[in-house]
Enzyme design. Structure first.
Site, PDB file in Angstrom:
ATOM      1  N   ASN A 174     -34.268  87.572  44.267  1.00 59.91           N
ATOM      2  CA  ASN A 174     -33.728  86.125  44.424  1.00 59.91           C
ATOM      3  C   ASN A 174     -33.898  85.625  42.939  1.00 59.91           C
ATOM      4  O   ASN A 174     -33.119  84.392  42.503  1.00 59.91           O
ATOM      5  CB  ASN A 174     -34.676  85.248  45.213  1.00 59.91           C
ATOM      6  CG  ASN A 174     -36.180  85.300  44.918  1.00 59.91           C
ATOM      7  OD1 ASN A 174     -36.689  86.331  44.266  1.00 59.91           O
ATOM      8  ND2 ASN A 174     -36.889  84.232  45.507  1.00 59.91           N
ATOM      9  N   ARG A 182     -41.054  87.187  33.661  1.00 65.52           N
ATOM     10  CA  ARG A 182     -42.200  86.461  33.443  1.00 65.52           C
ATOM     11  C   ARG A 182     -43.342  87.550  33.692  1.00 65.52           C
ATOM     12  O   ARG A 182     -44.591  87.181  33.136  1.00 65.52           O
ATOM     13  CB  ARG A 182     -42.104  85.713  34.897  1.00 65.52           C
ATOM     14  CG  ARG A 182     -43.560  84.698  35.230  1.00 65.52           C
ATOM     15  CD  ARG A 182     -43.382  83.660  36.189  1.00 65.52           C
ATOM     16  NE  ARG A 182     -43.411  84.276  37.489  1.00 65.52           N
ATOM     17  CZ  ARG A 182     -42.790  83.559  38.332  1.00 65.52           C
ATOM     18  NH1 ARG A 182     -42.663  82.390  38.304  1.00 65.52           N
ATOM     19  NH2 ARG A 182     -42.956  83.874  39.851  1.00 65.52           N
ATOM     20  N   PRO A 198     -36.473  97.234  40.020  1.00 67.10           N
ATOM     21  CA  PRO A 198     -35.794  95.980  40.659  1.00 67.10           C
ATOM     22  C   PRO A 198     -35.516  96.224  41.969  1.00 67.10           C
ATOM     23  O   PRO A 198     -35.491  97.342  42.454  1.00 67.10           O
ATOM     24  CB  PRO A 198     -34.890  95.990  39.629  1.00 67.10           C
ATOM     25  CG  PRO A 198     -34.386  97.340  39.424  1.00 67.10           C
ATOM     26  CD  PRO A 198     -35.843  98.148  39.336  1.00 67.10           C
ATOM     27  N   SER A 254     -42.542  90.050  49.724  1.00 69.67           N
ATOM     28  CA  SER A 254     -43.197  89.508  51.065  1.00 69.67           C
ATOM     29  C   SER A 254     -44.575  89.914  51.185  1.00 69.67           C
ATOM     30  O   SER A 254     -45.233  90.877  50.681  1.00 69.67           O
ATOM     31  CB  SER A 254     -42.461  90.040  52.069  1.00 69.67           C
ATOM     32  OG  SER A 254     -42.862  91.595  52.294  1.00 69.67           O
ATOM     33  N   THR A 255     -45.473  89.245  51.880  1.00 71.81           N
ATOM     34  CA  THR A 255     -46.949  89.417  52.214  1.00 71.81           C
ATOM     35  C   THR A 255     -46.915  90.715  52.772  1.00 71.81           C
ATOM     36  O   THR A 255     -47.875  91.655  52.548  1.00 71.81           O
ATOM     37  CB  THR A 255     -47.554  88.428  53.014  1.00 71.81           C
ATOM     38  OG1 THR A 255     -47.544  86.949  52.273  1.00 71.81           O
ATOM     39  CG2 THR A 255     -48.895  88.432  53.268  1.00 71.81           C
ATOM     40  N   GLU A 275     -47.555  88.182  43.974  1.00 69.52           N
ATOM     41  CA  GLU A 275     -47.028  86.883  44.043  1.00 69.52           C
ATOM     42  C   GLU A 275     -46.320  87.033  45.507  1.00 69.52           C
ATOM     43  O   GLU A 275     -45.077  87.470  45.462  1.00 69.52           O
ATOM     44  CB  GLU A 275     -46.210  86.373  43.134  1.00 69.52           C
ATOM     45  CG  GLU A 275     -45.762  84.852  43.186  1.00 69.52           C
ATOM     46  CD  GLU A 275     -44.497  84.808  43.790  1.00 69.52           C
ATOM     47  OE1 GLU A 275     -44.223  84.269  45.060  1.00 69.52           O
ATOM     48  OE2 GLU A 275     -43.619  84.755  42.732  1.00 69.52           O
ATOM     49  N   ARG A 303     -32.018  74.894  46.199  1.00 68.33           N
ATOM     50  CA  ARG A 303     -31.751  75.669  44.886  1.00 68.33           C
ATOM     51  C   ARG A 303     -31.719  77.102  45.479  1.00 68.33           C
ATOM     52  O   ARG A 303     -32.515  77.890  46.461  1.00 68.33           O
ATOM     53  CB  ARG A 303     -33.124  75.788  44.209  1.00 68.33           C
ATOM     54  CG  ARG A 303     -32.902  76.445  42.785  1.00 68.33           C
ATOM     55  CD  ARG A 303     -33.950  75.974  41.748  1.00 68.33           C
ATOM     56  NE  ARG A 303     -35.221  76.046  42.382  1.00 68.33           N
ATOM     57  CZ  ARG A 303     -36.155  76.879  41.708  1.00 68.33           C
ATOM     58  NH1 ARG A 303     -35.892  77.551  40.583  1.00 68.33           N
ATOM     59  NH2 ARG A 303     -37.563  77.048  42.344  1.00 68.33           N
ATOM     60  N   CYS A 309     -39.375  81.409  46.866  1.00 64.20           N
ATOM     61  CA  CYS A 309     -40.643  81.568  47.626  1.00 64.20           C
ATOM     62  C   CYS A 309     -41.471  80.067  47.562  1.00 64.20           C
ATOM     63  O   CYS A 309     -42.213  79.888  48.099  1.00 64.20           O
ATOM     64  CB  CYS A 309     -41.644  82.476  46.882  1.00 64.20           C
ATOM     65  SG  CYS A 309     -41.582  82.536  45.011  1.00 64.20           S
ATOM     66  N   SER A 465     -41.679  74.895  38.617  1.00 62.34           N
ATOM     67  CA  SER A 465     -41.962  75.887  37.717  1.00 62.34           C
ATOM     68  C   SER A 465     -41.368  76.037  36.290  1.00 62.34           C
ATOM     69  O   SER A 465     -40.431  75.088  35.830  1.00 62.34           O
ATOM     70  CB  SER A 465     -41.091  77.036  38.458  1.00 62.34           C
ATOM     71  OG  SER A 465     -41.310  77.571  39.750  1.00 62.34           O
ATOM     72  N   GLU A 482     -49.243  83.982  37.087  1.00 61.57           N
ATOM     73  CA  GLU A 482     -48.310  84.265  36.003  1.00 61.57           C
ATOM     74  C   GLU A 482     -48.094  83.100  35.243  1.00 61.57           C
ATOM     75  O   GLU A 482     -47.985  82.025  35.760  1.00 61.57           O
ATOM     76  CB  GLU A 482     -46.873  84.859  36.548  1.00 61.57           C
ATOM     77  CG  GLU A 482     -47.106  86.275  37.640  1.00 61.57           C
ATOM     78  CD  GLU A 482     -46.047  86.653  38.201  1.00 61.57           C
ATOM     79  OE1 GLU A 482     -46.086  88.100  38.342  1.00 61.57           O
ATOM     80  OE2 GLU A 482     -45.273  86.223  38.631  1.00 61.57           O
TER      81      GLU A 482
END
Length: 504
Positions: A174, A182, A198, A254-255, A275, A303, A309, A465, A482
């Site tokens: 995304n 970052r 990626p 994802s978690t 994250e 957005r 997230c 952010s 981060e």
């Protein structure tokens, strides 16, 4: 009807290959990048335009062997990279930053092509991506240690910080550029070397970053990229999380996937940053400025078509202003949102990343309606992976849209009566990344900001952010931070040095 027409018009401008992008050929890379060289794998996988489903490129499908080669290259490069002065690393990161700004239009086109977000948003992402390189180029020279007062007169105590080593960087689709810079900006500033995997949907942006890193003079092996298909992701991910030469894993996603990677990393006790998923509440209290709350909701929710997230996922509106908020939000959606291909200049809402993503949003809408929710705006699945921006009222906590992350342009509004009720609903989640609320009661602002169980709070603000601030969550939204001055600490070990037997 207007939305369907906009999508059809956008699809007429579908990409027919690389050259239609108008991107510099230097930045259109389709091979892996290992030890400063472009490497081909035995097979390739297609990268698709999510707006049309058409193929943009075939990219080398790297596997476990290429991942191992990248790790070894990064480990070899680490031996010299860690010895460069902070000033030298800072200068190279600054050159990389300059090149991102110089090529911002081309890089933005790549993001829109493979991710689908409107070109204006893609340009914003490149500015955001570059800002992390700029920030960490400055932080590289601010890695300080400590001199500690000893208990014994014949001792002196020093604490110094050193880079942890090779870092595996696993990023989502995304924000295909910003999620890399970052992490990598902090890692390289600290003196670490990296291997980037990626997302399979968006490898072109990562490979373009590799080309610009080379142009900036970043040495071979310091920055490596191993793109791979969905099928090879488990084997590549396992290498990047289990290889003993890797000392750090940083993942955004994802978690559920984060938990798998944590198990892999545990075998060799690696440092990890995670994250993970969010389920952000957006609370509007009776004291709020409704117009500002609506503007914040629009910015936070829509957005990247709701695919971030930190997007607001559950909208809790106090009973006194509930009807006014819903009415004004519906009008704002009518006035400001336009669905279409990301390259169309009027588009504000591009496609979702794939058909599965659209099906998930559609399923949540059907579930909510079956339980009594009312569709105020939108509600329809459009062609391909496009969704109408949707506003639901009469929503309850029993519905899927309030119990799981959406990742799409859906606004479910729940009505509440008291502050305690709102906090109870907001905190009834096993994740806690971001949260937002609108209020003009200063006492309430302090109470709610401190009691929301999230890592980031937007108070009367829908976009939060920025490189200068820490980014990360609590509970099952992850580990570590981060950005900010804390981001570089995730890639540093503290070494204690005790000098004894001194005659003073």
């Amino acid at each position: 009807m207007e939305q369907e027409d906009a999508v059809s018009a956008g699809l007429e401008t579908a990409l027919r290959g690389h050259h239609s992008l108008g991107v510099s050929p230097q930045l259109l890379r389709s091979q892996g990048f290992v030890d400063g060289r472009w490497v081909s794998a035995a097979s390739s996988f297609p990268v698709l335009d999510p707006a049309t489903g058409k193929e943009l490129a075939k990219v080398s499908d790297c596997g476990a062997r290429e991942a191992q080669d990248a790790v070894r290259a990064a480990h070899k490069a680490f031996q010299s990279w860690k010895c460069q002065t902070a000033k030298e690393r800072s200068g190279l990161l600054r050159k990389w930053f300059d090149l991102l700004i110089q090529h911002k239009e081309d890089l933005a086109k790549l993001i829109t092509a493979e991710c689908g977000k409107p070109l204006k948003e893609s340009l914003g992402e490149i500015a955001y991506s570059a800002a992390f390189l700029e920030w960490f180029s400055e932080e590289a020279r601010r890695v300080y240690g400590d001199v500690v007062s000893p208990a014994a007169k014949d001792r002196r105590i020093l604490l110094i910080k050193q880079p942890v080593g090779v870092a595996s960087i696993i990023t989502p689709w995304n924000f295909p550029s910003a999620m890399i810079t970052r992490k990598v900006g902090a890692a390289l500033a600290a003196g670490c070397t990296v291997v980037v995997k990626p997302a399979e949907d968006t490898p072109l942006s990562a490979l373009a970053l590799a080309e610009l890193a080379t142009q900036a003079g970043i040495p071979p092996g310091v920055f490596n990229v191993v793109p791979c298909s969905r099928e090879k992701t488990p084997s590549v991910g396992e290498v990047l999380c289990t290889d003993p030469l890797v000392r750090k894993v940083s993942f955004t996603g994802s978690t559920a996937t984060g938990k798998i990677l944590l198990k892999h990393a545990a075998g060799t006790v690696k440092r990890v940053s995670m994250e993970l998923g969010g389920h952000a509440p957006f609370i509007v209290f009776d004291s709020a400025d409704v117009d500002k709350a609506v503007a914040g909701a629009m910015a936070s929710k829509f957005r990247n078509s709701g695919q971030t997230c930190v997007c607001s996922n559950r909208f809790l509106v106090q009973s006194g202003i509930h009807d006014a908020f819903v009415e004004k939000l519906g009008k704002a959606m009518d006035a400001e949102l336009r669905v279409g291909h990301g390259f169309e200049p009027t588009t504000t809402q591009g496609p979702l990343i794939n058909i599965r993503a659209a099906e998930k949003v559609e399923h949540q809408i059907k579930d909510a309606v079956s339980q009594g929710a009312t569709i105020i705006r939108g509600g329809k699945r459009l062609e391909g992976s496009f969704m109408q921006p949707t506003l639901l009222a009469n929503v309850t906590t029993d519905m899927l849209c309030t119990s799981e992350e959406t990742f799409g342009p859906l606004v479910p509004v729940l009505k509440f009566n008291t502050e305690e009720e709102a906090l109870s609903i907001a905190n009834a989640s096993d994740v806690g990344l971001a949260g937002y609320f609108y209020s003009q009661d200063i006492s309430q602002i302090w109470r709610v900001a401190e009691n929301l169980e999230v890592g980031m709070v937007g108070v009367n603000e829908g976009l939060l952010s920025t490189p200068e601030a820490s980014f990360g969550g609590v509970k099952q939204s992850g580990l570590g931070r981060e950005g900010s001055k804390y981001g570089i600490d995730e890639y540093l070990d503290v070494k204690y040095m005790c000098f004894g037997g001194l005659t003073l």
